[in-house]
Enzyme design. Structure first.
Site, short mmCIF file in Angstrom:
data_model
loop_
_atom_site.label_atom_id
_atom_site.label_comp_id
_atom_site.label_asym_id
_atom_site.label_seq_id
_atom_site.Cartn_x
_atom_site.Cartn_y
_atom_site.Cartn_z
N HIS A 93 77.75 172.10 -50.32
CA HIS A 93 78.98 172.71 -50.85
C HIS A 93 80.25 172.04 -50.36
O HIS A 93 81.34 172.56 -50.59
CB HIS A 93 79.06 174.19 -50.47
N LYS B 156 92.47 182.19 -52.78
CA LYS B 156 91.35 181.44 -52.21
C LYS B 156 91.55 181.39 -50.71
O LYS B 156 92.63 181.73 -50.22
CB LYS B 156 91.29 180.03 -52.78
N ARG B 157 90.51 180.99 -49.94
CA ARG B 157 90.72 180.84 -48.51
C ARG B 157 91.87 179.90 -48.23
O ARG B 157 92.18 179.00 -49.02
CB ARG B 157 89.44 180.28 -47.86
N LYS C 199 93.34 172.85 -49.85
CA LYS C 199 93.61 173.64 -51.05
C LYS C 199 95.11 173.67 -51.39
O LYS C 199 95.52 174.05 -52.46
CB LYS C 199 93.08 175.07 -50.88
N LYS D 86 86.72 182.03 -62.98
CA LYS D 86 87.02 183.45 -63.22
C LYS D 86 88.37 183.59 -63.92
O LYS D 86 88.52 184.38 -64.86
CB LYS D 86 87.05 184.21 -61.89
C1 26Q Z 1 79.99 176.47 -40.51
C2 26Q Z 1 79.70 176.42 -39.17
C3 26Q Z 1 80.06 177.44 -38.32
C4 26Q Z 1 80.72 178.54 -38.83
C5 26Q Z 1 81.01 178.60 -40.17
C6 26Q Z 1 80.66 177.58 -41.01
C7 26Q Z 1 80.99 177.64 -42.45
C8 26Q Z 1 81.07 178.86 -43.09
C9 26Q Z 1 81.38 178.93 -44.43
C10 26Q Z 1 81.23 176.49 -43.20
C11 26Q Z 1 81.54 176.58 -44.54
C12 26Q Z 1 81.62 177.79 -45.17
C13 26Q Z 1 81.97 177.97 -46.57
C14 26Q Z 1 82.06 177.00 -47.47
C15 26Q Z 1 82.43 177.27 -48.86
O1 26Q Z 1 82.73 178.39 -49.22
N1 26Q Z 1 82.43 176.24 -49.71
C16 26Q Z 1 82.79 176.44 -51.10
O2 26Q Z 1 81.61 176.66 -51.85
C17 26Q Z 1 81.92 177.03 -53.18
C18 26Q Z 1 80.62 177.37 -53.88
O3 26Q Z 1 79.87 176.21 -54.11
C19 26Q Z 1 82.67 175.91 -53.89
O4 26Q Z 1 83.04 176.36 -55.16
C20 26Q Z 1 83.91 175.52 -53.09
O5 26Q Z 1 84.51 174.39 -53.67
C21 26Q Z 1 83.51 175.22 -51.65
O6 26Q Z 1 84.68 174.97 -50.88
#
Ligand code: 26Q
Length: 749
Positions: free
Chosen positions: A309, A489-490, A495, A600
């Site tokens: 992702h 978004k986050r 972004k 969306k």
């Molecule tokens: C990793 C290590 C330790 C703690 C947290 C994490 C962590 C947690 C969440 C790393 C990444 C995430 C989230 C990533 C994410 O949301 N990516 C998004 O995924 C979506 C679905 O595929 C995409 O549409 C977005 O582009 C992408 O940013």
């Protein structure tokens, strides 16, 4: 029994006499009875979607829709003077995800069940989930976010497993949530630690991070975290993988599998690398049950598929082998064996699982020991193949595939925008709900003024609705006739919420100089920043200070406003998206893997203002040049600019007047009085001297494109026609299509 009788029985009294809370429990019971009548028979082969996050949102409304009783129930309630939308408010929103990745998992679960596939989710039961965001002194503060209560949607099972760590052994307990789809009911399996102790959580960030027995499932980690938290994250990941592996082995065995033919019974989708320990754990357990290492590896390789992702290299998960050894030595032994086999075949360092600094690269393990690697939008997959993972693509071209993300139309159209849903049904019937690409039939109304007018009316009604909600929640008055320009978004530098903020500053200063927009603009933001991500928090601070200053400027606030939603979550999204005019998708090209908010918003008739990034590229080819506003440098140019390392933001800051003026404003007297000097100066300095995500090179194009968009908005019928083309072409982004592709190419269930 008819629905009304059933509900009365479950409430224990007349509907008319019930409070909203009593009705909520009664409806929950009714749903539980009705879902039993839905088929959920087991089949031989089953999908396990393993994910550290499932951002499911409130469930009641979608469950009613999928059971087909939403309209009937709404009528029964209103005949008794009750409002279903008030009753659904009673439910707490589980915050079991950070953002896109977690929400995607939830949409997939809905689509898997709704299209009739046999597949469950597996993850963790976080007691407090992701933090609750509160604004104080124009800053983000984090609070814990309890969501489980007596009316919980959770079912406690009697399934428990043991997970061994070096220093302790934990007992887990499985809880389940029903995933009630159109065609069948599946499960979301969430594991909890029996000994977890909510009382040790002082607040959302301050608690004893070493007492694993008590804290393992207390919190979901924000996507960026401090050192002390990292070890706990490793405990969480192994706990999740180990429990998932035991569940999969037990269930498969019950359906008739043997250790030898397991891969015919179960397929595992690994949602990013967070669940990747499932690979060595399954191998370990198979070996324990007497399978040879060679055979165990081959079996697991046939079972596991990995989804990537992100292409931000700093976000690719790596664990130091000493840390893994200190926490789960038995897993490090297996990883070393897996690495040894890779080394025997490939000299190239960049392919090894354990690098020269003893870091274990989780994605590399997944690619070598899984059978599929997919990206989440076509541009993203191309970049993975051509650059980020090119060395792996060279050796395993057959493993790489694209699965463009999707969204559940049940939640993001039917439940959240009933006005639009009903209107579409009145125009083209409801067959499109079995194949959303049939929304294309709407195109034949592109010259029908009445239809276009009605689309505008629906949008207006949704805007008025959002204004009411905002007023109720945050006591702000928003002008529903203004253009709703939405970025939700986050918060992350890539972004580029900061680019949007710079535009707003320019406009605000223009207004103060007497250059007035034809129509007021409301910039709506929703964003949580990871607590340890300083610059992200600085950007939130900037937005809140601007909101503060502009809303107190009586003259300017007639023309421009900022509204920042506090604690942005799925429930907010469901209110904001149907009311949006402009969809800000302005990430630096190559950085946003896909985005799903873009889909969306498109489905709900907002027009995209976007870079050539992620799924924006696919939106563009679906709607054509006339129905989208794109701007900015291409991903190829961005990637080459990074390679050269030649970018100097200070040159733009010195030469470009608009950039200069906006960036200067960040530390002007008014801002310094309103906000925190240190934070604002740090952000300004970051922009001028680093601007790692290259806002300045795209800024002029962004501004002129956005100006053009806002001026086009005034031609209401032409705008409505563009809305129509967006809605009509959104069908491709149904997650029903996405999971069908996963099933055809990967799961084969
Ligand atoms: C990793 C290590 C330790 C703690 C947290 C994490 C962590 C947690 C969440 C790393 C990444 C995430 C989230 C990533 C994410 O949301 N990516 C998004 O995924 C979506 C679905 O595929 C995409 O549409 C977005 O582009 C992408 O940013």
């Amino acid at each position: 029994m008819n629905l009304s009788k059933r509900l009365e029985k479950n409430c224990g009294k007349l509907i008319f006499d019930c409070t909203d809370e009593e009705l909520f429990s009664g409806i929950l019971k009714t749903v539980n009875e009705l879902k039993e009548e839905k088929k959920c028979e087991e089949k031989k082969r089953k999908l396990y979607y393993i994910s550290a996050e499932f951002l499911i949102g409130k469930l009641l409304e979608c469950n009613l829709i999928n059971l087909g009783i939403y309209d009937e129930l709404k009528k029964i309630l209103s005949d008794n003077g009750k409002d279903l939308s008030k009753i659904t408010e009673v439910e707490n929103e589980p915050s079991l995800g950070n953002g896109g990745l977690g929400r995607l998992a939830a949409c997939f679960m809905d689509s898997v069940a709704s299209t009739g596939l046999f597949g469950d989710g597996v993850g963790l039961l976080y007691h407090f989930g992701l933090f609750r965001q509160v604004f104080k002194g124009n800053k983000q503060h984090e609070e814990k976010n309890p969501w489980m209560d007596k009316n919980s949607i959770l079912t406690k099972t009697d399934i428990t497993y043991k997970t061994e760590f070096k220093d302790t052994t934990l007992t887990s307990r499985l809880y389940t949530i029903d995933v009630i789809g159109r065609k069948r009911t599946n499960k979301l399996n969430l594991f909890d630690v029996e000994t977890v102790d909510e009382s040790i959580a002082e607040d959302a960030t301050d608690f004893d991070k070493t007492d694993i027995k008590k804290n393992l499932t207390l919190f979901l980690y924000p996507d960026d975290s401090d050192e002390a938290g990292k070890r706990l994250r490793l405990y969480q990941e192994y706990f999740m993988a180990s429990n998932a592996a035991q569940l999969i082995l037990e269930e498969s065995r019950r359906r008739g599998a043997t250790p030898e033919n397991l891969a015919e019974y179960a397929v595992i989708q690994i949602n990013d690398t967070h669940p990747s320990f499932i690979i060595p754990e399954l191998i370990r357990l198979l070996c324990e049950s007497g399978v040879s290492m060679d055979n165990a590896i081959e079996t697991v390789r046939k079972m596991c598929a990995y989804t990537n992702h992100t292409i931000l290299s700093e976000a690719l998960e790596k664990w130091h082998s000493d840390t893994i050894t200190a926490i789960v030595p038995q897993i490090m032994d297996i990883i070393k064996e897996l690495d040894k086999r890779v080394r025997a075949e490939y000299q190239d360092e960049s392919l090894h699982i354990i690098d020269t600094n003893s870091l274990v690269h989780m994605a590399r393990m997944d690619i070598h020991y899984g059978f599929s690697v997919n990206g989440v939008a076509s541009l993203h997959t191309r970049i993975l193949k051509e650059t980020e993972l090119n060395n792996f693509y060279q050796i395993y071209p057959e493993k790489f595939n694209n699965k463009t993300n999707g969204i559940s139309f049940r939640r993001w159209l039917e439940a959240s925008n009933p006005r639009l849903d009903e209107f579409i049904v009145s125009l083209i019937g409801d067959k499109f709900k079995n194949d959303y690409t049939r929304l294309k039939d709407l195109e034949k109304f592109s010259n029908d003024k009445e239809v276009l007018q009605k689309l505008l009316e629906i949008k207006s009604a949704n805007k008025v609705g959002l204004c009411g909600y905002i007023n109720e929640k945050q006591n702000r008055n928003i002008n529903p006739d203004s253009v709703f320009d939405v970025q939700i978004k986050r918060l992350h530098e890539y972004k580029r919420q900061q680019m949007n903020a710079l535009y707003i500053i320019n406009k605000y200063l223009d207004i103060k100089r007497g250059i007035l927009p034809k129509r007021p603009i409301t910039a709506i933001f929703g964003a949580k920043a990871a607590p340890a991500y300083t610059i992200a928090k600085d950007i939130i601070h900037l937005l809140l200070c601007l909101e503060d200053i502009i809303s107190h400027d009586e003259h300017a606030s007639e023309y421009i406003n900022i509204f920042v939603a506090e604690n942005y979550n799925v429930s907010w999204a469901e209110k904001i998206i149907p009311a949006a005019d402009i969809s800000e998708q302005i990430s630096l090209a190559s950085k946003e893997a896909s985005g799903t908010g873009n889909m969306k918003l498109m489905l709900n008739g907002a027009l995209t203002l976007g870079t050539h990034d992620g799924a924006n590229v696919e939106i563009h080819s679906l709607v054509g040049d006339d129905n989208i506003y794109t701007f900015g440098d291409s991903s190829d140019l961005v990637i080459s600019r990074y390679k050269k390392g030649s970018y100097k933001p200070s040159e733009y800051y010195e030469k470009d007047k608009r950039i200069n003026e906006a960036v200067e404003y960040i530390t002007c007297n008014k801002m310094m009085e309103t906000g925190d000097k240190e934070s604002l100066k740090r952000l300004q300095n970051e922009l001028i001297n680093k601007d790692y995500f290259m806002t300045f090179p795209d800024f002029a194009d962004y501004s002129t494109t956005k100006d053009r968009m806002i001026s086009d908005y005034e031609n209401r019928l032409e705008w409505a026609e563009k809305m129509l083309f967006n809605i009509a072409n959104a069908g491709y982004f149904s997650s029903d299509r996405t999971v069908a592709e996963y099933n055809k190419d990967i799961w084969k269930i």
